[in-house]
Motif scaffolding. Structure first.
Motif, mmCIF file in Angstrom:
data_model
loop_
_atom_site.group_PDB
_atom_site.id
_atom_site.type_symbol
_atom_site.label_atom_id
_atom_site.label_comp_id
_atom_site.label_asym_id
_atom_site.label_seq_id
_atom_site.Cartn_x
_atom_site.Cartn_y
_atom_site.Cartn_z
ATOM 1 N N TYR A 105 -11.152 2.157 4.608
ATOM 2 C CA TYR A 105 -10.054 1.835 3.700
ATOM 3 C C TYR A 105 -10.584 0.928 2.597
ATOM 4 O O TYR A 105 -11.281 -0.053 2.878
ATOM 5 N N HIS B 54 -10.969 7.996 0.792
ATOM 6 C CA HIS B 54 -11.610 6.754 1.271
ATOM 7 C C HIS B 54 -12.973 7.001 1.909
ATOM 8 O O HIS B 54 -13.299 6.415 2.951
ATOM 9 N N LEU C 176 -8.732 3.593 11.522
ATOM 10 C CA LEU C 176 -7.814 4.726 11.368
ATOM 11 C C LEU C 176 -7.337 5.291 12.709
ATOM 12 O O LEU C 176 -6.151 5.623 12.847
ATOM 13 N N SER D 202 0.794 -1.233 0.000
ATOM 14 C CA SER D 202 0.000 0.000 0.000
ATOM 15 C C SER D 202 0.822 1.277 0.000
ATOM 16 O O SER D 202 0.247 2.368 -0.128
ATOM 17 N N TRP E 236 2.322 6.744 5.251
ATOM 18 C CA TRP E 236 1.526 5.543 5.014
ATOM 19 C C TRP E 236 2.439 4.325 5.072
ATOM 20 O O TRP E 236 3.669 4.458 5.153
#
Length: 426
Positions: free
Chosen positions: A209, A158, A342, A94, A376
C-alpha cells in the motif's frame, strides 16, 4: 421412421427423461438471499458506541435499486452534543482512492494511455528509478537500478515499489525526508519529490500500500490539462449529483462536520477542532489523490451505486461497464506473494484501487461478504462496498483513529447475518 421417433420421445417423457428437462444434478442451486434486518444493524451500531469503539456511527444500504436501510447512533460531536445524522459530513481518507481511480480510468477510456505504458512516458521524473537492495558489509545502504520501468498498471494496483510513510529501511527514511505529501506543494511537485526516493522493491514483484494513488492524481492532471480537483468535480461529482463531496469544504458546512476521535490509552479522545479541520476547511496547494475528501452518506452512496450499475447512474455515464469490471477484477499475479497486510482483509485480491473478495470467508473471524464484491475503507474506519451478487451497496461512517477493523467485522455481520456464505468463488 417419424412414428418411431415420436414413440421414443413419448417414452422418454413418461420416464422423466425429456430432453428439455436437465438432470437434477445440473440444476443451479438456489441463491442465498440477503435480507436486511434493520433491528440487527441498529443494535450493531449502538453497540459500537456502548463499548467505546466509536463516538458516532451511521450507515446507508441500497439493494435492488432502492434504499433498504439508514441508521445512526451516537454523536457526530460529543463536545457540542451534536448527534450523528444523515447529513453529517465525515472525513473518508482512503475512500478517496476509488474516486481517483475512476478519474484515471476515464482517461484510459479516452485513449490517453495504455495500462502497461511506462509511467515515465507521461511523468518523465520516473525514468531512472533506484531500488533499495539492503546494506553492504559496512552497513551502508545499497541501491540498484530498477529491472523494468514502473507502469501505469503498477500505480493502479500498488505494485510500483513506492513507500507510504516511515518504515524500517533507508528508503523509508528518504521518503519521510522528501515530504512528498506536504500540503504546501502542488501534485506536480509532489510527484517530482517522490521520484527522487528509492523504491522499496523491484516494480511488479510485491504488493505494498503506497502513495501510488497520489501519482495517479498527478497523471490525471498531466493527461487532462486540468487541476485534479476541477477534473473530478466536472467529470464525477457534478454528473453524479455528489454536491457535498470535496477536498475543500465551504465554511458554511462546518456545523455539519463530524469531530475526529483518537484512541488513547484505550479510550476515545475527541481531537482538537483546529487539527480535525485542517484537511477540509483550510486552503492547500496539494489536492491528494489518496486521501482528503469529506463526504456525506448519500453522496458516497451515489458513487457506490454508479459502480454497482456498471458505471451509470440516473442517466449519467461515468465509465463503461467493461471498465468497471476491469477495475473490480483481481490484478495481482499469483507470483506476487508478498502482499503486506492485504490478506488481513480476508479472502481477497486487489484490482484498480479496490480490494475484491475472491471466495467465501475462510475463517469465522473473517468479515462477512459475498464473492465478487469490491470495497475499500479509510483511516478513520469508514467503509464502503459494492456487492453485485446481492445487488447491494453499503456505506458506513464513523470517525475513529486508528483504523479499527472490528467495526467493519461487526457491521458486515449485521448486514449479512451470521450464517451467510454466498457464492463459492475460487
Amino acid at each position: 421412421m417419424r412414428g418411431k421417433r415420436l414413440a421414443l420421445a413419448m417414452m422418454m417423457a413418461s420416464a422423466g427423461l425429456a430432453a428439455s428437462t436437465p438432470p437434477l444434478h445440473a440444476q443451479a442451486a438456489p441463491r442465498e438471499v440477503v435480507t436486511i434486518d434493520k433491528a440487527r444493524i441498529d443494535a450493531a451500531l449502538k453497540a459500537m458506541i456502548a463499548d467505546g469503539r466509536a463516538a458516532g456511527t451511521s450507515a446507508l444500504i441500497w439493494q435492488d435499486g432502492r434504499e433498504v436501510y439508514f441508521g445512526s447512533a451516537g454523536m457526530a460531536d460529543r463536545e457540542a452534543k451534536r448527534p450523528m445524522r444523515r447529513d453529517t459530513i465525515a472525513q473518508i481518507y482512503s475512500m478517496t482512492k476509488p474516486v481517483t481511480g475512476v478519474a484515471l480510468m476515464q482517461l484510459w477510456e479516452a485513449g490517453k494511455f495504455h495500462l502497461d505504458d511506462p509511467l515515465a512516458k507521461y511523468l518523465p521524473e520516473y525514468a531512472n528509478m533506484r531500488v533499495y537492495a539492503g546494506k553492504d558489509a559496512a552497513g551502508q545502504p545499497r541501491y540498484v537500478a530498477a529491472d523494468r520501468p514502473i507502469t501505469v498498471r503498477d500505480i493502479l494496483r500498488h505494485t510500483a515499489g513506492f513507500a507510504y510513510g516511515a518504515g524500517p529501511t533507508p528508503a523509508h527514511d528518504a521518503y519521510v525526508a522528501a515530504e512528498p505529501l506536504a500540503l504546501t506543494i502542488p501534485l506536480a511537485e509532489a510527484s517530482k519529490r517522490l521520484a527522487g526516493v528509492p523504491l522499496l522493491y523491484q516494480p511488479g514483484t510485491q504488493w505494498e500500500y503506497s502513495i501510488a494513488v497520489d501519482v495517479q492524481a498527478a497523471l490525471v492532471e498531466k493527461l487532462s490539462g486540468q487541476r485534479f480537483a476541477a477534473y473530478v468535480r466536472a467529470h464525477i461529482f457534478e454528473p453524479l449529483g455528489m454536491r457535498e463531496t470535496a477536498w475543500r469544504q465551504p465554511d458554511g458546512r462546518l456545523p455539519r462536520f463530524a469531530a475526529m476521535n483518537v484512541k488513547k490509552d484505550g479510550k476515545l479522545v475527541q481531537q482538537a477542532a483546529a487539527e480535525a479541520q485542517v484537511l477540509n476547511f483550510r486552503d492547500h496547494a496539494l489536492t491528494p489523490g489518496g486521501f482528503g475528501l469529506a463526504s456525506t452518506l448519500d453522496d458516497y452512496q451515489r458513487f457506490a451505486r454508479m459502480l454497482l450499475n456498471e458505471g451509470e447512474l440516473d442517466g449519467a455515464r461515468i465509465l463503461k461497464p467493461s471498465t468497471v469490471k476491469l477495475m473490480a477484477t483481481d490484478q495481482l499475479d499469483p507470483a506476487i506473494t508478498e502482499r503486506a497486510w492485504l490478506p488481513g482483509k480476508g479472502h481477497v485480491g486487489f484490482g484498480f484501487d479496490f480490494a475484491m473478495r475472491n471466495g467465501q470467508p475462510l475463517t469465522a473471524e473473517e468479515s462477512r461478504g459475498a464473492t465478487g464484491e469490491y470495497f475499500w475503507d479509510g483511516m478513520a474506519s469508514t467503509l464502503f462496498w459494492v456487492d453485485p451478487a446481492n445487488r447491494l451497496t453499503a456505506v458506513f461512517f464513523v470517525q475513529t483513529i486508528p483504523y479499527d477493523g472490528t467495526l467493519h467485522r461487526d457491521f458486515r455481520a449485521a448486514v449479512y447475518g451470521p450464517d451467510y456464505r454466498g457464492p463459492a468463488g475460487d
